[in-house]
Design a protein around this motif. Structure first.
Motif, mmCIF file in Angstrom:
data_model
loop_
_atom_site.group_PDB
_atom_site.id
_atom_site.type_symbol
_atom_site.label_atom_id
_atom_site.label_comp_id
_atom_site.label_asym_id
_atom_site.label_seq_id
_atom_site.Cartn_x
_atom_site.Cartn_y
_atom_site.Cartn_z
ATOM 1 N N ALA A 143 0.640 -1.382 0.204
ATOM 2 C CA ALA A 143 -0.382 -0.034 -0.072
ATOM 3 C C ALA A 143 0.984 1.098 -0.099
ATOM 4 N N VAL A 144 1.858 1.459 0.796
ATOM 5 C CA VAL A 144 3.002 2.417 0.790
ATOM 6 C C VAL A 144 3.729 2.552 -0.463
ATOM 7 N N LEU A 145 4.119 1.277 -0.963
ATOM 8 C CA LEU A 145 4.729 1.384 -2.307
ATOM 9 C C LEU A 145 3.948 1.946 -3.551
ATOM 10 N N ALA A 146 2.634 1.618 -3.571
ATOM 11 C CA ALA A 146 1.770 2.183 -4.339
ATOM 12 C C ALA A 146 1.616 3.640 -4.319
ATOM 13 N N ALA A 147 1.591 4.093 -3.036
ATOM 14 C CA ALA A 147 1.647 5.828 -2.839
ATOM 15 C C ALA A 147 2.862 6.405 -3.111
ATOM 16 N N ALA A 148 4.047 5.825 -2.987
ATOM 17 C CA ALA A 148 5.257 6.423 -3.226
ATOM 18 C C ALA A 148 5.481 6.951 -4.699
ATOM 19 N N PRO A 149 6.400 7.926 -4.833
ATOM 20 C CA PRO A 149 6.551 8.595 -6.350
ATOM 21 C C PRO A 149 7.068 7.235 -7.249
ATOM 22 N N ALA A 150 6.326 7.434 -8.234
ATOM 23 C CA ALA A 150 6.496 6.365 -9.473
ATOM 24 C C ALA A 150 7.832 6.154 -9.507
ATOM 25 N N GLY A 151 8.307 4.879 -9.515
ATOM 26 C CA GLY A 151 9.729 4.393 -9.730
ATOM 27 C C GLY A 151 10.485 4.663 -8.864
ATOM 28 N N ALA A 152 10.139 4.889 -7.548
ATOM 29 C CA ALA A 152 11.271 5.276 -6.505
ATOM 30 C C ALA A 152 11.818 4.288 -5.838
ATOM 31 N N PHE A 153 11.304 2.925 -5.967
ATOM 32 C CA PHE A 153 11.837 1.699 -5.158
ATOM 33 C C PHE A 153 12.250 0.810 -6.378
ATOM 34 N N SER A 154 13.308 0.322 -6.130
ATOM 35 C CA SER A 154 13.944 -0.601 -7.201
ATOM 36 C C SER A 154 13.481 -1.994 -6.506
ATOM 37 N N GLY A 155 12.865 -2.214 -5.123
ATOM 38 C CA GLY A 155 12.457 -3.367 -4.459
ATOM 39 C C GLY A 155 12.441 -3.304 -3.175
ATOM 40 N N SER A 156 11.980 -4.312 -2.591
ATOM 41 C CA SER A 156 11.508 -4.326 -1.272
ATOM 42 C C SER A 156 11.634 -5.579 -0.399
ATOM 43 N N VAL A 157 11.830 -5.407 0.757
ATOM 44 C CA VAL A 157 12.092 -6.648 1.689
ATOM 45 C C VAL A 157 11.001 -6.384 2.880
ATOM 46 N N THR A 158 10.235 -7.419 3.213
ATOM 47 C CA THR A 158 9.328 -7.155 4.312
ATOM 48 C C THR A 158 9.485 -8.197 5.279
ATOM 49 N N GLY A 159 8.756 -7.827 6.399
ATOM 50 C CA GLY A 159 9.001 -8.822 7.649
ATOM 51 C C GLY A 159 8.624 -10.103 7.661
ATOM 52 N N ASP A 160 7.447 -10.250 6.697
ATOM 53 C CA ASP A 160 7.082 -11.899 6.449
ATOM 54 C C ASP A 160 7.965 -12.722 5.385
ATOM 55 N N GLU A 161 9.208 -11.820 5.035
ATOM 56 C CA GLU A 161 9.768 -12.628 3.984
ATOM 57 C C GLU A 161 11.377 -12.757 4.313
ATOM 58 N N VAL A 162 11.550 -12.698 5.730
ATOM 59 C CA VAL A 162 13.007 -12.959 6.084
ATOM 60 C C VAL A 162 12.521 -13.995 7.159
ATOM 61 N N GLU A 163 13.711 -14.705 7.532
ATOM 62 C CA GLU A 163 13.613 -15.735 8.718
ATOM 63 C C GLU A 163 13.920 -15.085 9.834
#
Length: 243
Positions: A143-163
């Motif tokens: 939801a935050v990525l969708a509201a960010a400036p277009a193209g601002a993020f190359s990628g993302s790592v979230t808490g449910d995706e790391v051990e």
């Protein structure tokens, strides 16, 4: 749109086009940045939602309780809500309830921290990869990525995706690996002691922007009051100073 990257990547997400193939030679290879409290002022939403959930189960949850888990992996925070707050649900169910409340509040208003959008835009325009590194789970991060400036993020790592979540170095190591750079050539920006500890442990040049909770002094960690006025030149200066 973000796409999951290949096998062995634990579901981390890489934006279409990547953004680092044409990286110029510079002092900073990537910006790795926290979400809650760092680029969006969502911590009050988490605190309010925690209090409401604890009250539903007849418990008490003080400001000190809430501040003590700022920056935690959400399952670890949920365990505290269960043990200290008396929320009689399993931790994954607690996390889902918290996410429901915070996502709903952010739908009404997503409060950006001062200078955050401007920094993201400048880094994007300079074609420096930027990765969101958050202990929030994917459905809130998206939801935050969708509201960010277009193209601002190359990628993302979230808490449910790391051990292992923050303060372990895993999230920042994963973020650097996602864009193929050395963590030592990255700047990480965090607002909490837990997040700062994670970034430092990963070997990143670390900037603390304390917000809801104070960040103790740590050798080599640069502290700023706000991201307002902090641009790419300042990030590169900090990297050079560290070296």
């Amino acid at each position: 749109m973000e796409q999951p990257i290949g096998s062995g990547s634990a579901g981390w997400h890489l934006s279409a086009g990547g953004g680092w193939q044409d990286r110029a030679v510079r002092d900073l290879d990537a910006l790795l940045i926290d979400m809650d409290g760092t680029i969006v002022d969502s911590e009050p939403y988490w605190i309010r939602t925690e209090g409401e959930l604890v009250a539903e189960f007849g418990g008490t949850w003080s400001a000190a309780d809430a501040h003590s888990i700022v920056g935690f992996d959400l399952l670890d925070a949920a365990a505290e809500l269960r043990s200290r707050g008396g929320v009689d649900l399993e931790p994954p169910a607690i996390v889902e309830r918290l996410l429901d409340g915070v996502v709903e509040r952010c739908r009404h208003r997503l409060p950006w921290r001062p200078g955050a959008r401007e920094l993201l835009e400048e880094v994007r325009d300079a074609q420096v990869p930027c990765v969101l590194v958050t202990m929030s789970w994917r459905r809130f991060a998206d939801a935050v990525l969708a509201a960010a400036p277009a193209g601002a993020f190359s990628g993302s790592v979230t808490g449910d995706e790391v051990e292992h979540g923050k303060p372990a170095p895993d999230p920042y190591l994963a973020a650097a690996a996602l864009v193929g750079v050395d963590p030592a050539r990255c700047v990480a920006i965090e607002d909490s002691p837990t997040g700062v500890a994670s970034a430092v442990a990963a070997g990143c040049t670390t900037i603390a922007v304390p917000h809801v909770v104070a960040v103790p002094e740590i050798d080599g960690v640069h502290v700023v009051d706000t991201l307002d006025g902090v641009g790419l030149a300042e990030l590169e200066r900090i990297v050079r100073t560290r070296r």
